[in-house]
Design a protein around this motif. Structure first.
Motif, short mmCIF file in Angstrom:
data_model
loop_
_atom_site.label_atom_id
_atom_site.label_comp_id
_atom_site.label_asym_id
_atom_site.label_seq_id
_atom_site.Cartn_x
_atom_site.Cartn_y
_atom_site.Cartn_z
N LEU A 6 -61.21 -28.16 -80.93
CA LEU A 6 -61.81 -28.89 -82.06
C LEU A 6 -60.71 -29.60 -82.82
O LEU A 6 -59.63 -29.05 -83.05
CB LEU A 6 -62.55 -27.93 -83.00
CG LEU A 6 -63.83 -27.29 -82.48
CD1 LEU A 6 -64.46 -26.42 -83.56
CD2 LEU A 6 -64.81 -28.33 -81.98
N SER B 141 -59.66 -31.49 -86.32
CA SER B 141 -59.99 -31.62 -87.73
C SER B 141 -59.86 -33.09 -88.16
O SER B 141 -59.46 -33.96 -87.38
CB SER B 141 -59.07 -30.73 -88.57
OG SER B 141 -57.72 -31.12 -88.41
N ASP B 142 -60.19 -33.35 -89.42
CA ASP B 142 -60.10 -34.72 -89.93
C ASP B 142 -58.67 -35.22 -89.98
O ASP B 142 -58.42 -36.43 -89.90
CB ASP B 142 -60.72 -34.79 -91.33
CG ASP B 142 -62.20 -34.43 -91.31
OD1 ASP B 142 -62.81 -34.56 -90.24
OD2 ASP B 142 -62.73 -34.00 -92.35
N TRP C 224 -70.78 -22.57 -90.43
CA TRP C 224 -71.52 -23.81 -90.27
C TRP C 224 -70.59 -25.02 -90.24
O TRP C 224 -70.90 -26.03 -89.61
CB TRP C 224 -72.55 -23.95 -91.39
CG TRP C 224 -73.80 -23.19 -91.12
CD1 TRP C 224 -74.27 -22.10 -91.77
CD2 TRP C 224 -74.76 -23.48 -90.10
NE1 TRP C 224 -75.45 -21.68 -91.22
CE2 TRP C 224 -75.78 -22.51 -90.20
CE3 TRP C 224 -74.85 -24.45 -89.11
CZ2 TRP C 224 -76.88 -22.50 -89.35
CZ3 TRP C 224 -75.95 -24.44 -88.26
CH2 TRP C 224 -76.95 -23.47 -88.39
N ASP C 225 -69.44 -24.93 -90.91
CA ASP C 225 -68.48 -26.03 -90.86
C ASP C 225 -67.91 -26.19 -89.45
O ASP C 225 -67.83 -27.31 -88.92
CB ASP C 225 -67.36 -25.77 -91.87
CG ASP C 225 -66.34 -26.90 -91.87
OD1 ASP C 225 -66.74 -28.06 -92.04
OD2 ASP C 225 -65.14 -26.61 -91.68
N GLY D 245 -70.77 -27.33 -87.11
CA GLY D 245 -71.08 -28.74 -87.31
C GLY D 245 -70.05 -29.66 -86.69
O GLY D 245 -70.40 -30.70 -86.11
N ARG D 246 -68.77 -29.29 -86.80
CA ARG D 246 -67.73 -30.09 -86.15
C ARG D 246 -67.87 -30.04 -84.63
O ARG D 246 -67.66 -31.04 -83.93
CB ARG D 246 -66.36 -29.59 -86.59
CG ARG D 246 -65.23 -30.49 -86.11
CD ARG D 246 -63.88 -30.05 -86.62
NE ARG D 246 -63.75 -30.30 -88.06
CZ ARG D 246 -63.71 -29.34 -88.98
NH1 ARG D 246 -63.78 -28.07 -88.61
NH2 ARG D 246 -63.58 -29.65 -90.24
N LYS E 98 -70.68 -29.61 -82.99
CA LYS E 98 -71.85 -30.40 -82.62
C LYS E 98 -71.54 -31.89 -82.59
O LYS E 98 -72.05 -32.62 -81.75
CB LYS E 98 -72.99 -30.12 -83.61
CG LYS E 98 -74.29 -30.80 -83.27
CD LYS E 98 -75.37 -30.43 -84.25
CE LYS E 98 -76.69 -31.11 -83.90
NZ LYS E 98 -77.77 -30.76 -84.87
N ARG E 99 -70.68 -32.36 -83.50
CA ARG E 99 -70.32 -33.78 -83.51
C ARG E 99 -69.41 -34.14 -82.34
O ARG E 99 -69.52 -35.25 -81.80
CB ARG E 99 -69.63 -34.13 -84.84
CG ARG E 99 -70.54 -34.08 -86.05
CD ARG E 99 -69.87 -34.73 -87.25
NE ARG E 99 -68.63 -34.05 -87.61
CZ ARG E 99 -68.55 -33.05 -88.48
NH1 ARG E 99 -69.67 -32.57 -89.05
NH2 ARG E 99 -67.38 -32.50 -88.77
N GLN E 100 -68.55 -33.23 -81.95
CA GLN E 100 -67.61 -33.54 -80.88
C GLN E 100 -68.14 -33.22 -79.49
O GLN E 100 -67.70 -33.81 -78.51
CB GLN E 100 -66.29 -32.78 -81.12
CG GLN E 100 -65.61 -33.18 -82.42
CD GLN E 100 -64.30 -32.45 -82.65
OE1 GLN E 100 -63.73 -31.88 -81.72
NE2 GLN E 100 -63.83 -32.45 -83.89
N TYR E 101 -69.11 -32.28 -79.41
CA TYR E 101 -69.68 -31.91 -78.11
C TYR E 101 -71.21 -31.90 -78.22
O TYR E 101 -71.85 -30.85 -78.22
CB TYR E 101 -69.19 -30.53 -77.66
CG TYR E 101 -67.69 -30.44 -77.54
CD1 TYR E 101 -67.05 -30.83 -76.37
CD2 TYR E 101 -66.90 -29.97 -78.59
CE1 TYR E 101 -65.67 -30.75 -76.24
CE2 TYR E 101 -65.53 -29.89 -78.47
CZ TYR E 101 -64.92 -30.28 -77.30
OH TYR E 101 -63.55 -30.20 -77.18
N PRO E 102 -71.81 -33.06 -78.34
CA PRO E 102 -73.27 -33.10 -78.50
C PRO E 102 -74.03 -32.75 -77.22
O PRO E 102 -75.25 -32.56 -77.29
CB PRO E 102 -73.53 -34.55 -78.92
CG PRO E 102 -72.40 -35.33 -78.33
CD PRO E 102 -71.21 -34.42 -78.36
#
Length: 257
Positions: free
Chosen positions: A184, A186-187, A222-223, A226-227, A229-233
């Motif tokens: 994952l 991060s920003d 959940w953080d 959520g990250r 889910k955005r990177q591995y939809p």
């Protein structure tokens, strides 16, 4: 020949009248205006700059003892409130006593001033509602579970993981325990490893479900989810809490994969 001239419509002919500055004539009638001086009230004509004489003497404010004055016929006339002197009030008006309470002179009722508006109560901290803890029948800590590769696993430090492994085995699902991690980002660009607990496979050896076993949902979980889910939809996942495990292990519980 007598009568009005033709075209005059019966109007009398205009007279030649001497006029002064501004068109003032002797026939013009203007109302007189009253001027108050130290000697009394004087009536002054609007057209002249001199007083016509003291026609009315003003009464001092202290000489008014009543609220009415006599007329020649004997009737009492009420004095205009706007013309009253300082400190005067009518007989039927409400007065104020020394304590600040207003009283009605006719009925004698007491009117108290309304109290000031109270400040709203400060909100206090309400106690958090107690969560209903679900009692699960977990297998013994030394219970051995076999995954799809035939590897023998035990979970002595987690009752929830033993319940989840027993449920997957009972439902005849091909699963593995943390075979690999998902990177994952991060920003700020930092890379971290993220694991799910159980990976469920189909007959073609493809991951069809990712399962994370947690005691309760939190903002941190959940953080990360959520990250992910955005990177591995393309991956499907589920979060298994004690309430979720109790529902799946019940008589009507079924897995949708």
């Amino acid at each position: 020949m007598t009568g009005p001239k033709k075209g005059s419509r019966g109007r009398a002919p205009k007279r030649n009248t001497a006029q002064g500055r501004g068109g003032v004539t002797r026939d013009t009638v203007k109302p007189a205006r009253e001027r108050t001086t130290s000697r009394g009230s004087e009536v002054e004509s609007a057209g002249s700059g001199r007083a016509a004489g003291n026609t009315r003497t003003a009464k001092p404010a202290g000489s008014r003892t009543g609220q009415t004055e006599r007329r020649p016929g004997g009737a009492k006339a009420t004095i205009n409130p706007a013309r009253r002197g300082p400190g005067e009030r009518g007989a039927g008006e409400r007065g104020a006593d020394s304590r600040g309470e207003r009283k009605d002179g006719a009925a004698g009722r007491t009117f108290k001033p309304a109290p000031g508006r109270k400040a709203p109560p400060k909100p206090g901290r309400r106690p958090m509602p107690e969560l209903k803890r679900v009692q699960l029948d977990a297998p013994a800590p030394d219970t051995v579970f076999v995954d799809r590769d035939g590897e023998r696993l035990t979970f002595p430090d987690s009752n929830l993981k033993r319940v989840a492994a027993a449920l997957l085995t009972e439902k005849k699902k091909a699963w593995r325990y943390r075979p690999f991690a998902f990177p994952l980002f991060s920003d700020s660009g930092h890379e971290t490893a993220f694991h799910f607990d159980f990976y469920v496979y189909d007959y073609e050896d493809s991951v069809i479900k990712l399962i994370m076993v947690i005691p309760f949902e939190s903002r941190e979980v959940w953080d990360k989810v959520g990250r992910f889910k955005r990177q591995y939809p393309m991956y499907s996942y589920e979060l298994w809490t004690p309430e979720k495990l109790a529902k799946l292990g019940g008589p009507r519980g079924r897995l949708d994969f």
